[in-house]
Design a protein around this motif. Structure first.
Motif, PDB file in Angstrom:
ATOM      1  N   UNK A 169      30.638  42.560  28.489  1.00  0.00           N
ATOM      2  CA  UNK A 169      31.523  41.861  29.418  1.00  0.00           C
ATOM      3  C   UNK A 169      32.453  40.919  28.669  1.00  0.00           C
ATOM      4  N   UNK A 170      33.571  40.572  29.368  1.00  0.00           N
ATOM      5  CA  UNK A 170      34.525  39.582  28.875  1.00  0.00           C
ATOM      6  C   UNK A 170      34.787  38.605  30.019  1.00  0.00           C
ATOM      7  N   UNK A 171      34.647  37.319  29.745  1.00  0.00           N
ATOM      8  CA  UNK A 171      34.867  36.298  30.756  1.00  0.00           C
ATOM      9  C   UNK A 171      35.926  35.322  30.269  1.00  0.00           C
ATOM     10  N   UNK A 172      36.945  35.086  31.108  1.00  0.00           N
ATOM     11  CA  UNK A 172      37.966  34.087  30.839  1.00  0.00           C
ATOM     12  C   UNK A 172      37.894  33.053  31.944  1.00  0.00           C
ATOM     13  N   UNK A 173      37.639  31.802  31.584  1.00  0.00           N
ATOM     14  CA  UNK A 173      37.427  30.743  32.570  1.00  0.00           C
ATOM     15  C   UNK A 173      38.354  29.572  32.283  1.00  0.00           C
ATOM     16  N   UNK A 179      38.025  35.029  35.343  1.00  0.00           N
ATOM     17  CA  UNK A 179      38.219  36.476  35.316  1.00  0.00           C
ATOM     18  C   UNK A 179      37.058  37.074  34.548  1.00  0.00           C
ATOM     19  N   UNK A 180      36.372  38.034  35.166  1.00  0.00           N
ATOM     20  CA  UNK A 180      35.244  38.709  34.534  1.00  0.00           C
ATOM     21  C   UNK A 180      35.522  40.205  34.490  1.00  0.00           C
ATOM     22  N   UNK A 186      36.605  44.643  37.685  1.00  0.00           N
ATOM     23  CA  UNK A 186      37.296  43.380  37.445  1.00  0.00           C
ATOM     24  C   UNK A 186      36.903  42.415  38.548  1.00  0.00           C
ATOM     25  N   UNK A 187      36.452  41.229  38.178  1.00  0.00           N
ATOM     26  CA  UNK A 187      35.993  40.230  39.147  1.00  0.00           C
ATOM     27  C   UNK A 187      36.796  38.952  38.954  1.00  0.00           C
TER      28      UNK A 187
END
Length: 203
Positions: A169-173, A179-180, A186-187
């Motif tokens: 996974x890749x998470x941008x916070x 954004x996950x 895409x979450x």
């Protein structure tokens, strides 16, 4: 008469010994000039040459080594004041047939790391990249932007934003907005999503 005969017989040998002595002195002199420690005094990036001082002498413009120079090439221009190994492959005294091998640390440019497992590169503006092969940890920083990565996880921060990457996974916070990306899709999270003027909101 015996002395004259002896001098006549030994004369060529004495002359040959004198020639050999002169040749040995020349070889010793060339050997002393073959390899010396020098300091960069001038650099001409356009011609990829530099001038190096060694003792009271200053070399003419000579080439310097780069990390690689083939189908895969990397260029690094040496710094004025940086120490080098001056290799006089021609063996002469003029220095024209010399090349400079840079990378010797000095009091002006001390080592940037003393950890055996850490490879570090630091640039003039403070940008730095590290890799520790014991902890498998990679770090890269450029002002407020930084990236930290390992075999299991990557973390990065750009200002107030945080990026976390794992194997799946890749998470941008950024604050409450996130954004996950994972194998499921895409979450998006947060109070508002705006796509080309179309606002999607949970309210």
């Amino acid at each position: 008469m015996f002395d004259a005969l002896l001098r006549m017989q030994l004369g060529p040998i004495v002359e040959r010994l004198a020639e050999m002595e002169a040749q040995l002195e020349d070889l010793y002199r060339r050997a002393e000039n073959f390899c010396r420690i020098g300091v960069c005094q001038e650099v001409d990036p356009a011609s990829n040459t530099c001038k190096v001082s060694h003792g009271d002498l200053l070399s003419p413009a000579i080439r310097f080594f780069n990390p690689s120079a083939g189908t895969q090439s990397e260029t690094r221009i040496p710094s004025v004041g940086e120490q080098c190994l001056l290799l006089n492959y021609g063996g002469g005294e003029g220095g024209a047939q010399s090349v400079a091998l840079f990378g010797l640390n000095s009091s002006l440019f001390p080592p940037v790391s003393s950890e055996p497992s850490l490879t570090r590169r630091r640039y003039k503006d403070g940008t730095q990249s590290d890799y520790d092969d014991a902890s498998h940890l990679f770090n890269w920083s450029n002002g407020p932007t930084s990236v930290t990565a390992s075999r299991e996880q990557i973390n990065a921060s750009v200002g107030a934003a945080t990026l976390v990457m794992t194997q799946d996974s890749i998470t941008l916070q950024l604050g409450a907005t996130g954004l996950l990306l994972d194998t499921a899709g895409v979450h998006l999270s947060g109070p508002l999503v705006d796509h080309q003027g179309r606002v999607i909101s949970s309210a």
